[in-house]
Design an enzyme around this catalytic site. Structure first.
Site, PDB file in Angstrom:
ATOM      1  N   ARG A 116     -33.507  55.330  -8.258  1.00  0.00           N
ATOM      2  CA  ARG A 116     -33.975  55.769  -9.571  1.00  0.00           C
ATOM      3  C   ARG A 116     -35.249  55.035  -9.945  1.00  0.00           C
ATOM      4  O   ARG A 116     -35.484  53.923  -9.474  1.00  0.00           O
ATOM      5  CB  ARG A 116     -32.900  55.560 -10.636  1.00  0.00           C
ATOM      6  CG  ARG A 116     -32.479  54.104 -10.889  1.00  0.00           C
ATOM      7  CD  ARG A 116     -33.382  53.352 -11.825  1.00  0.00           C
ATOM      8  NE  ARG A 116     -32.797  52.080 -12.284  1.00  0.00           N
ATOM      9  CZ  ARG A 116     -33.510  51.027 -12.621  1.00  0.00           C
ATOM     10  NH1 ARG A 116     -34.826  51.042 -12.521  1.00  0.00           N
ATOM     11  NH2 ARG A 116     -32.929  49.925 -13.035  1.00  0.00           N
ATOM     12  N   GLU A 215     -31.485  53.840 -21.509  1.00  0.00           N
ATOM     13  CA  GLU A 215     -32.168  52.566 -21.779  1.00  0.00           C
ATOM     14  C   GLU A 215     -33.687  52.742 -21.778  1.00  0.00           C
ATOM     15  O   GLU A 215     -34.415  51.991 -22.423  1.00  0.00           O
ATOM     16  CB  GLU A 215     -31.737  51.520 -20.735  1.00  0.00           C
ATOM     17  CG  GLU A 215     -32.294  50.150 -21.034  1.00  0.00           C
ATOM     18  CD  GLU A 215     -31.745  49.070 -20.094  1.00  0.00           C
ATOM     19  OE1 GLU A 215     -30.512  48.968 -19.952  1.00  0.00           O
ATOM     20  OE2 GLU A 215     -32.560  48.331 -19.514  1.00  0.00           O
ATOM     21  N   ARG A 219     -34.857  58.150 -16.917  1.00  0.00           N
ATOM     22  CA  ARG A 219     -34.419  57.557 -15.663  1.00  0.00           C
ATOM     23  C   ARG A 219     -34.374  58.727 -14.696  1.00  0.00           C
ATOM     24  O   ARG A 219     -33.546  59.641 -14.853  1.00  0.00           O
ATOM     25  CB  ARG A 219     -33.036  56.916 -15.806  1.00  0.00           C
ATOM     26  CG  ARG A 219     -33.036  55.622 -16.659  1.00  0.00           C
ATOM     27  CD  ARG A 219     -33.651  54.484 -15.868  1.00  0.00           C
ATOM     28  NE  ARG A 219     -33.750  53.227 -16.601  1.00  0.00           N
ATOM     29  CZ  ARG A 219     -32.875  52.224 -16.523  1.00  0.00           C
ATOM     30  NH1 ARG A 219     -31.791  52.338 -15.788  1.00  0.00           N
ATOM     31  NH2 ARG A 219     -33.087  51.108 -17.189  1.00  0.00           N
ATOM     32  N   CYS A 261     -36.753  46.942 -20.482  1.00  0.00           N
ATOM     33  CA  CYS A 261     -36.255  45.635 -20.023  1.00  0.00           C
ATOM     34  C   CYS A 261     -37.260  45.081 -19.020  1.00  0.00           C
ATOM     35  O   CYS A 261     -37.642  45.784 -18.087  1.00  0.00           O
ATOM     36  CB  CYS A 261     -34.886  45.793 -19.372  1.00  0.00           C
ATOM     37  SG  CYS A 261     -34.204  44.242 -18.725  1.00  0.00           S
ATOM     38  N   THR A 263     -36.971  43.365 -16.545  1.00  0.00           N
ATOM     39  CA  THR A 263     -36.539  43.403 -15.142  1.00  0.00           C
ATOM     40  C   THR A 263     -36.944  44.720 -14.488  1.00  0.00           C
ATOM     41  O   THR A 263     -36.955  44.832 -13.266  1.00  0.00           O
ATOM     42  CB  THR A 263     -34.998  43.298 -15.013  1.00  0.00           C
ATOM     43  OG1 THR A 263     -34.399  44.432 -15.657  1.00  0.00           O
ATOM     44  CG2 THR A 263     -34.469  42.037 -15.629  1.00  0.00           C
ATOM     45  N   ARG A 270     -34.978  51.201  -8.634  1.00  0.00           N
ATOM     46  CA  ARG A 270     -33.811  50.556  -8.030  1.00  0.00           C
ATOM     47  C   ARG A 270     -33.281  51.494  -6.959  1.00  0.00           C
ATOM     48  O   ARG A 270     -32.899  52.630  -7.253  1.00  0.00           O
ATOM     49  CB  ARG A 270     -32.725  50.253  -9.062  1.00  0.00           C
ATOM     50  CG  ARG A 270     -31.692  49.226  -8.558  1.00  0.00           C
ATOM     51  CD  ARG A 270     -30.814  48.700  -9.675  1.00  0.00           C
ATOM     52  NE  ARG A 270     -29.725  49.624  -9.942  1.00  0.00           N
ATOM     53  CZ  ARG A 270     -28.561  49.628  -9.292  1.00  0.00           C
ATOM     54  NH1 ARG A 270     -28.315  48.747  -8.330  1.00  0.00           N
ATOM     55  NH2 ARG A 270     -27.629  50.510  -9.604  1.00  0.00           N
ATOM     56  N   ARG A 299     -24.158  44.460  -7.008  1.00  0.00           N
ATOM     57  CA  ARG A 299     -23.491  44.805  -8.260  1.00  0.00           C
ATOM     58  C   ARG A 299     -22.089  45.280  -7.922  1.00  0.00           C
ATOM     59  O   ARG A 299     -21.800  45.599  -6.769  1.00  0.00           O
ATOM     60  CB  ARG A 299     -24.251  45.915  -8.990  1.00  0.00           C
ATOM     61  CG  ARG A 299     -25.616  45.466  -9.473  1.00  0.00           C
ATOM     62  CD  ARG A 299     -26.313  46.549 -10.243  1.00  0.00           C
ATOM     63  NE  ARG A 299     -27.541  46.033 -10.842  1.00  0.00           N
ATOM     64  CZ  ARG A 299     -28.265  46.675 -11.736  1.00  0.00           C
ATOM     65  NH1 ARG A 299     -27.886  47.867 -12.153  1.00  0.00           N
ATOM     66  NH2 ARG A 299     -29.356  46.146 -12.237  1.00  0.00           N
ATOM     67  N   GLU A 304     -23.552  47.845 -13.106  1.00  0.00           N
ATOM     68  CA  GLU A 304     -23.964  46.537 -13.589  1.00  0.00           C
ATOM     69  C   GLU A 304     -22.830  45.818 -14.304  1.00  0.00           C
ATOM     70  O   GLU A 304     -22.128  46.409 -15.116  1.00  0.00           O
ATOM     71  CB  GLU A 304     -25.128  46.749 -14.559  1.00  0.00           C
ATOM     72  CG  GLU A 304     -25.859  45.489 -14.855  1.00  0.00           C
ATOM     73  CD  GLU A 304     -27.145  45.749 -15.642  1.00  0.00           C
ATOM     74  OE1 GLU A 304     -27.291  46.829 -16.231  1.00  0.00           O
ATOM     75  OE2 GLU A 304     -27.985  44.841 -15.659  1.00  0.00           O
TER      76      GLU A 304
HETATM   77  N1  ARG Z   1     -29.772  42.397 -21.090  1.00  0.00           N
HETATM   78  C1  ARG Z   1     -28.888  42.172 -20.008  1.00  0.00           C
HETATM   79  C2  ARG Z   1     -28.962  40.716 -19.597  1.00  0.00           C
HETATM   80  O1  ARG Z   1     -29.892  40.053 -19.987  1.00  0.00           O
HETATM   81  C3  ARG Z   1     -29.184  43.090 -18.835  1.00  0.00           C
HETATM   82  C4  ARG Z   1     -30.476  42.834 -18.127  1.00  0.00           C
HETATM   83  C5  ARG Z   1     -30.806  43.713 -16.947  1.00  0.00           C
HETATM   84  N2  ARG Z   1     -30.176  44.989 -16.957  1.00  0.00           N
HETATM   85  C6  ARG Z   1     -30.599  46.056 -17.619  1.00  0.00           C
HETATM   86  N3  ARG Z   1     -29.873  47.115 -17.598  1.00  0.00           N
HETATM   87  N4  ARG Z   1     -31.719  46.045 -18.275  1.00  0.00           N
HETATM   88  O2  ARG Z   1     -28.116  40.234 -18.891  1.00  0.00           O
END
Ligand code: ARG
Length: 346
Positions: A116, A215, A219, A261, A263, A270, A299, A304
């Site tokens: 994704r 999120e 996606r 996020c 990350t 991913r 994971r 997750e």
């Molecule tokens: N906010 C969560 C943490 O800090 C998830 C971080 C990464 N995952 C995500 N789906 N953005 O642990």
């Protein structure tokens, strides 16, 4: 009045706790993006969830440069970067096709493959900071773009808005719809007005899908129930090229594609498999060593922050910035070959 530096609980071990020093907080806490997003909103999830690993979500594209002081060290640490991504062109874009031998041709280990990418429109705040109306605008733009997909990727868009709880629950049970966000996402504002304007696009064969307003704005994913990484990657690249021609995505030459996020910036990709490893399940240290060396992550079976059930691991790339999409798939492939060889020989 000067806002007080937030106190993270003693047990917390998140990157936001580590890098948000009182000095950095004092420099940033009075700032607000043009869309009204603040540092206090960004760190809410990390404060309310001491077990966060990162603990910050970003509400619009302008928040990246505005909160650079705290984001730069978090991004460098998470993505293992040497260069400063805010002032160096770190992002490498390469969605050219791959053609790798299937890592598990007999299908003895790999149960499914999924790749994704996250994408966000330039023109709207990101999901933690959107109003219901903005989510509707996003859904409309996306639906229009999806209607024009090439024939082999064409399908239907299902909006959760008018689905009704029973039909929605049935789709979640079939794993065709995404669930409402977890407590981390809840605290970030991602569940506001759920399920309004959320939805999923499914190609006719369900091998190409798009989640809308989860999120991230989008996606975009390709999946299959075998181990043909190349076919999955190439299908994703085709769908993504079409959507990129129709929609303008938030992008920065250093940070790559921006995401809610930190990350998920960079390739925002991913790429992973569900793989059954009964022997390595009993020697998890050996599995962890290979995974770390190839910059992969494990994971749980259910995604997750879930546990590994019946030796089924979700193994995927951990890094998204400074490595191209094409290279990410090659690295995953190399890691999987090593894991499968070891599992066979144990
Ligand atoms: N906010 C969560 C943490 O800090 C998830 C971080 C990464 N995952 C995500 N789906 N953005 O642990």
């Amino acid at each position: 009045m000067k806002a007080e530096h937030p106190r993270f609980p003693a047990g917390a071990d998140s990157l936001i706790k580590k890098h948000l020093t009182p000095k950095v907080y004092a420099a940033l806490s009075g700032k607000k993006t043009a869309a009204g997003f603040t540092l206090d909103a960004a760190i809410r999830s990390g404060l309310e969830n001491p077990d966060s690993s990162i603990g910050i979500y970003i509400g619009d594209k302008d928040a990246y440069p505005l909160f650079e002081k705290v984001l730069a060290p978090i991004i460098r640490e998470y993505h293992k970067l040497e260069a400063d991504p805010f002032h160096t062109r770190v992002h490498r874009d390469d969605f050219s096709p791959v053609s790798l031998p299937a890592p598990d041709p007999e299908g003895s280990f790999i149960l499914s493959t999924r790749i994704r990418v996250a994408r966000n429109l330039n023109s709207l705040p990101f999901c933690p900071h959107m109003t219901a109306q903005e989510r509707v605008v996003l859904e409309k733009k996306t639906r229009d773009a999806l209607l024009q997909l090439p024939k082999d990727l064409a399908g239907r868009y299902i909006s959760f808005t008018d689905l009704g709880p029973e039909n929605y629950d049935a789709l979640v049970a079939q794993k065709l719809a995404f669930a409402k966000g977890d407590r981390f996402q809840e605290a970030a504002g991602l569940n506001r007005d759920f399920p309004t304007a959320r939805g999923v696009f499914l190609s006719r064969d369900k091998g190409f899908r798009v989640w809308v307003n989860e999120e991230d704005h989008l996606r975009i994913m390709a999946l299959s129930t075998n181990a043909d990484l190349s076919a999955v990657f190439n299908r994703l690249a085709k769908g993504l090229a079409h959507l990129s021609a129709c929609l303008k995505f938030a992008f920065d030459p250093g940070l790559g594609f921006l995401s809610s996020c930190p990350t998920n910036i960079g390739t925002a990709m991913r790429a992973g498999v569900h793989i059954r490893l009964p022997k390595l399940d009993r020697q998890r240290d050996r599995l962890k060593e290979i995974v770390a060396r190839h910059h992969l992550q494990i994971r749980g079976t259910g995604g997750e922050k879930t546990a590994v059930d019946e030796a089924v691991f979700d193994i995927s790339n951990a890094l998204r910035l400074g490595v191209s999409a094409n290279q990410t798939v090659r690295d995953l492939h190399a890691g999987l070959l090593e894991i499968i060889t070891l599992e066979k020989n144990l």
